[in-house]
Design a protein around this motif. Structure first.
Motif, PDB file in Angstrom:
ATOM      1  N   THR A 195      30.530  12.243   6.366  1.00 25.12           N
ATOM      2  CA  THR A 195      30.614  13.680   6.099  1.00 25.12           C
ATOM      3  C   THR A 195      29.326  14.363   6.580  1.00 25.12           C
ATOM      4  N   TYR A 196      29.473  15.563   7.174  1.00 21.45           N
ATOM      5  CA  TYR A 196      28.294  16.307   7.611  1.00 21.45           C
ATOM      6  C   TYR A 196      27.299  16.449   6.445  1.00 21.45           C
ATOM      7  N   GLY A 197      26.053  16.075   6.691  1.00 26.04           N
ATOM      8  CA  GLY A 197      25.018  16.266   5.677  1.00 26.04           C
ATOM      9  C   GLY A 197      24.794  15.073   4.758  1.00 26.04           C
ATOM     10  N   LEU A 198      25.688  14.086   4.784  1.00 27.52           N
ATOM     11  CA  LEU A 198      25.519  12.963   3.846  1.00 27.52           C
ATOM     12  C   LEU A 198      24.271  12.134   4.176  1.00 27.52           C
ATOM     13  N   VAL A 199      23.972  12.020   5.463  1.00 25.56           N
ATOM     14  CA  VAL A 199      22.708  11.359   5.849  1.00 25.56           C
ATOM     15  C   VAL A 199      21.789  12.451   6.391  1.00 25.56           C
ATOM     16  N   PRO A 200      20.634  12.659   5.764  1.00 29.49           N
ATOM     17  CA  PRO A 200      19.749  13.769   6.170  1.00 29.49           C
ATOM     18  C   PRO A 200      19.337  13.668   7.639  1.00 29.49           C
ATOM     19  N   ARG A 201      19.222  14.832   8.299  1.00 28.85           N
ATOM     20  CA  ARG A 201      18.906  14.866   9.719  1.00 28.85           C
ATOM     21  C   ARG A 201      17.405  14.939   9.985  1.00 28.85           C
ATOM     22  N   TYR A 202      16.603  15.040   8.943  1.00 30.24           N
ATOM     23  CA  TYR A 202      15.151  15.173   9.149  1.00 30.24           C
ATOM     24  C   TYR A 202      14.632  13.997   9.976  1.00 30.24           C
ATOM     25  N   GLY A 203      13.921  14.318  11.046  1.00 24.19           N
ATOM     26  CA  GLY A 203      13.371  13.265  11.895  1.00 24.19           C
ATOM     27  C   GLY A 203      14.324  12.745  12.956  1.00 24.19           C
ATOM     28  N   VAL A 204      15.470  13.411  13.118  1.00 24.34           N
ATOM     29  CA  VAL A 204      16.385  13.075  14.208  1.00 24.34           C
ATOM     30  C   VAL A 204      16.385  14.252  15.174  1.00 24.34           C
ATOM     31  N   ILE A 205      16.241  13.973  16.458  1.00 21.48           N
ATOM     32  CA  ILE A 205      16.134  15.036  17.448  1.00 21.48           C
ATOM     33  C   ILE A 205      17.439  15.834  17.476  1.00 21.48           C
ATOM     34  N   ALA A 206      17.324  17.128  17.235  1.00 19.71           N
ATOM     35  CA  ALA A 206      18.498  17.975  17.034  1.00 19.71           C
ATOM     36  C   ALA A 206      19.251  18.230  18.326  1.00 19.71           C
ATOM     37  N   MET A 207      20.592  18.202  18.213  1.00 18.64           N
ATOM     38  CA  MET A 207      21.463  18.579  19.330  1.00 18.64           C
ATOM     39  C   MET A 207      22.272  19.813  18.916  1.00 18.64           C
ATOM     40  N   GLY A 208      23.329  19.608  18.127  1.00 21.27           N
ATOM     41  CA  GLY A 208      24.088  20.730  17.574  1.00 21.27           C
ATOM     42  C   GLY A 208      23.965  20.645  16.073  1.00 21.27           C
ATOM     43  N   VAL A 230      22.721   2.568   2.016  1.00 18.92           N
ATOM     44  CA  VAL A 230      21.256   2.621   2.098  1.00 18.92           C
ATOM     45  C   VAL A 230      20.765   3.984   2.601  1.00 18.92           C
ATOM     46  N   ILE A 231      21.474   4.585   3.566  1.00 21.17           N
ATOM     47  CA  ILE A 231      20.931   5.792   4.210  1.00 21.17           C
ATOM     48  C   ILE A 231      21.488   7.113   3.666  1.00 21.17           C
ATOM     49  N   ALA A 232      22.506   7.058   2.784  1.00 17.45           N
ATOM     50  CA  ALA A 232      23.160   8.295   2.326  1.00 17.45           C
ATOM     51  C   ALA A 232      22.397   8.970   1.193  1.00 17.45           C
ATOM     52  N   GLY A 233      22.525  10.289   1.135  1.00 20.93           N
ATOM     53  CA  GLY A 233      22.001  11.040  -0.004  1.00 20.93           C
ATOM     54  C   GLY A 233      21.004  12.112   0.380  1.00 20.93           C
ATOM     55  N   ARG A 234      20.917  13.125  -0.471  1.00 20.78           N
ATOM     56  CA  ARG A 234      20.099  14.297  -0.197  1.00 20.78           C
ATOM     57  C   ARG A 234      18.621  13.999  -0.035  1.00 20.78           C
ATOM     58  N   ASP A 235      17.986  14.765   0.828  1.00 18.91           N
ATOM     59  CA  ASP A 235      16.531  14.738   0.946  1.00 18.91           C
ATOM     60  C   ASP A 235      16.085  16.181   1.095  1.00 18.91           C
ATOM     61  N   ASP A 236      15.032  16.547   0.375  1.00 22.20           N
ATOM     62  CA  ASP A 236      14.557  17.936   0.391  1.00 22.20           C
ATOM     63  C   ASP A 236      14.177  18.427   1.779  1.00 22.20           C
ATOM     64  N   SER A 241      21.486  18.713   3.722  1.00 22.48           N
ATOM     65  CA  SER A 241      21.946  17.386   3.276  1.00 22.48           C
ATOM     66  C   SER A 241      22.630  17.505   1.914  1.00 22.48           C
ATOM     67  N   ILE A 242      23.541  16.565   1.621  1.00 19.61           N
ATOM     68  CA  ILE A 242      24.326  16.634   0.381  1.00 19.61           C
ATOM     69  C   ILE A 242      24.094  15.383  -0.482  1.00 19.61           C
ATOM     70  N   GLU A 243      24.459  15.504  -1.752  1.00 16.99           N
ATOM     71  CA  GLU A 243      24.259  14.406  -2.702  1.00 16.99           C
ATOM     72  C   GLU A 243      25.157  13.212  -2.385  1.00 16.99           C
ATOM     73  N   ARG A 244      24.666  12.008  -2.673  1.00 13.91           N
ATOM     74  CA  ARG A 244      25.499  10.818  -2.554  1.00 13.91           C
ATOM     75  C   ARG A 244      26.352  10.695  -3.822  1.00 13.91           C
ATOM     76  N   VAL A 245      27.382   9.869  -3.783  1.00 11.82           N
ATOM     77  CA  VAL A 245      28.179   9.651  -4.992  1.00 11.82           C
ATOM     78  C   VAL A 245      27.432   8.682  -5.909  1.00 11.82           C
ATOM     79  N   HIS A 246      27.693   8.802  -7.179  1.00 18.49           N
ATOM     80  CA  HIS A 246      26.951   8.050  -8.173  1.00 18.49           C
ATOM     81  C   HIS A 246      27.012   6.532  -7.962  1.00 18.49           C
ATOM     82  N   ASP A 247      28.202   6.034  -7.673  1.00 20.96           N
ATOM     83  CA  ASP A 247      28.355   4.578  -7.579  1.00 20.96           C
ATOM     84  C   ASP A 247      28.085   3.995  -6.192  1.00 20.96           C
ATOM     85  N   GLY A 248      27.721   4.849  -5.245  1.00 18.92           N
ATOM     86  CA  GLY A 248      27.389   4.347  -3.919  1.00 18.92           C
ATOM     87  C   GLY A 248      28.612   4.039  -3.072  1.00 18.92           C
TER      88      GLY A 248
END
Lengths: 478, 98
Positions: A195-208, A230-236, A241-248
């Motif tokens: 899903t868009y935003g589930l893995v934060p894009r910070y530090g990835v070279i932006a395209m669209g 391992v990589i999913a979940g919000r980062d400030d 970015s969006i929250e991960r689900v509780h149970d992973g």
């Protein structure tokens, strides 16, 4: 001499063996480095990490000292070269970033490192993610593991080919319009676009930026679920970015039943242009699913026929904006002969960008320019809304959507380089998931003359927890 | 009729600050025209009353506390990538022409 280690085994098994001392991370990393050397003709990677073995030994020492490392303890992986990483260069496969060394790491890389994974190399890609074959890499194309005369797909072609060749245990890449799924289809591996935003894009070279999604390429669905966990979940540092689900996201041991699952087969993906062997495989898959009690129906989403056109307005618009930062001033290539600031911009960008980056920047600039904005950009955004509404309506009736990942298997190197539209058409079945922001996975479905092709499965936004067990069950069925 | 002429390529290349040679402009005109021709199919879509989408997961303004956060990188690390540096500043070519 590196010990024979099978890098294609399940990630959970390898990590458990490293943690219990049955295997060492150094053995895994040595095997990975040896395999990279042995298969270097496929040109899957742009740089090999000089610190990987040292990092592996640190992990082995920590384990020897009684420490518990993490779910990817000691596992070697490869990152697409548009992720910022500390110990290597980051080029996005473009000359304009050739001298660049990132001063910080991507969130996804930080999280993989914290889970015990060891990055061994940076994978080749179409420069800045612009392409479907890796032929737009400024450093030369990668080759398909099934036949080196064919493309591995793109833009995460190096990442997909590396996993298929067993150069590392998994890789990570980005998907703006199919860049994880289409090369996974061409190389016979699993590619997951979350899903868009589930893995934060910070530090990835932006395209669209309203499309870019980060995800894993693996040998099996269970591995993709583990890496996503391992990589999913919000980062400030990424406000979208969006929250991960509780149970992973890891697959549970609970028996999954296909019976009663409602699956829509996208009608528009079965028409003209679809290879007849792939069509036959899809029909067989549908029959198999029905035999297991799933409810499968063909469903029409008319707006997917417009998706590619909307994509090739919106993404170049975002590209032209994101690539404005490469100005020859702050970092990256700077034209030495420039005599004033205006020339620094103009010449650095002329000499530093490849042909496809230029095409996309210019198209983006055109559709955003005064007088054209409403006719192109705003109109395409409204078509995006229509597409979202159609998917919403269909997901009211079906749990999952199913179709091919791409209309054909891999094509020959050079076959489409002079025809941008023919190249764009490779994305025709994958762009919709990015326009709508939903998760989509490609799993191996079959082969034509040894060239693999994939099956694409989609679920509503934030429903990876349904999609992954379903994809795992389908993978077992095939 | 082609929408993207060589003159148009030169106009947008100027806006995008990308130098193009006359030969490149000619090639690009053909290529960009084919792309614009392809996306032209959207002109026939009825979008009356359809709101444009620019964010897909329904997030609205994402706010944070208004507190000072220390930068995680130091100046020297960031300047290390600059093409030309002097006394902790990035050097640029002269801004005025002539």
């Amino acid at each position: 001499m590196a010990k024979a280690v099978d890098l294609k085994r399940p990630l959970a098994d390898l990590a458990a063996e490293v943690q219990t001392g049955k295997l060492t991370s150094a053995e895994l990393v040595e095997a990975s480095l040896a395999r990279l050397k042995e298969t270097e003709n496929y040109h899957t990677v742009l740089e090999i990490s000089s610190t990987a073995l040292q990092q592996a030994k640190v992990i082995d020492n920590r384990i020897a000292a009684g420490e518990t490392i993490g779910p990817l303890a000691g596992i070697p992986y490869i990152a697409k070269d548009n992720f910022l990483t500390a110990d290597t260069h980051t080029t996005a496969a473009s000359h304009i970033l050739e001298p660049f060394k990132a001063p910080y790491q991507a969130v996804a890389i930080e999280r993989l490192e914290a889970a015990g994974a060891v990055m061994v190399a940076k994978a080749n890609l179409d420069a800045f993610g612009h392409g479907a074959s890796t032929e737009n890499s400024d450093f030369g194309a990668s080759k398909n593991p099934a036949d080196p005369e064919y493309v591995p797909g793109g833009s995460s072609g190096g990442s997909a080919a590396a996993v298929a060749l067993g150069q590392a245990c998994f890789s990570i890449g980005t998907d703006t319009g199919g860049s994880l799924r289409q090369p996974s289809s061409y190389c016979g591996v699993v590619g997951l676009k979350p899903t868009y935003g589930l893995v934060p894009r910070y530090g990835v070279i932006a395209m669209g930026s309203s499309f870019d999604s980060i995800g894993p390429i693996t040998n099996r669905v269970a591995d993709a679920a583990l890496v996503l966990d391992v990589i999913a979940g919000r980062d400030d540092r990424d406000a979208t970015s969006i929250e991960r689900v509780h149970d992973g996201y890891r697959l549970s041991d609970i028996e999954y039943t296909l019976s009663g699952q409602k699956i829509g087969v996208i009608k528009e993906y079965l028409g003209d242009g679809l290879d007849s062997s792939i069509k036959k495989s899809i029909d067989q898959t549908v029959a198999l699913l029905k035999s297991k009690g799933a409810v499968v129906e063909v469903v029409s989403l008319p707006a997917v026929k417009l998706a590619l056109a909307a994509y090739y307005i919106l993404v170049p618009a975002e590209v032209s904006s994101n690539l404005a930062r490469y100005d020859g001033v702050k970092y990256g290539y700077s034209a030495p002969e420039a005599e004033n600031l205006e020339e620094t911009y103009r010449l650095s960008r002329e000499e530093g960008f490849g042909a496809e980056a230029k095409r996309r920047i210019l198209i983006g600039t055109y559709v955003l320019s005064s007088g054209y904005y409403d006719a192109y950009y705003k109109r395409a955004q409204s078509v995006r809304t229509k597409l979202i509404a159609e998917f919403d309506a269909v997901f009211g009736k079906f749990d999952f959507l199913l179709g091919p990942t791409a209309p054909t298997p891999a094509f020959k190197l050079g076959a489409k380089v002079n025809d941008p539209i023919a190249m764009y058409l490779n994305d025709i079945m994958t762009v919709s998931a990015n326009l709508v922001g939903i998760p989509s996975i490609s799993i191996p479905l079959g082969e034509i003359n040894k060239l693999p092709y994939g099956l694409q499965l989609m679920a509503p936004q934030r429903r990876e927890t349904d999609l992954l067990p379903f994809a795992n069950a389908v993978e077992e069925l095939l | 009729m082609s929408k993207i002429t060589t003159d148009e390529v030169e106009r947008i290349a100027k806006l995008a600050r990308i130098g193009v040679t006359p030969a490149e402009a000619k090639n690009l005109a053909g290529e960009l025209d084919a792309i614009v021709d392809f996306v032209e199919q959207l002109q026939a879509v009825d979008i009356e009353g359809v709101e444009p989408t620019d964010q897909v997961t329904g997030l609205e303004n994402v706010l944070r506390d208004d507190v000072v956060k220390r930068a995680s990188q130091n100046r020297d690390e960031l300047l290390a990538n600059a093409p030309q540096v002097q006394d902790g500043y990035i050097v640029v070519k002269r801004v005025m022409n002539g």
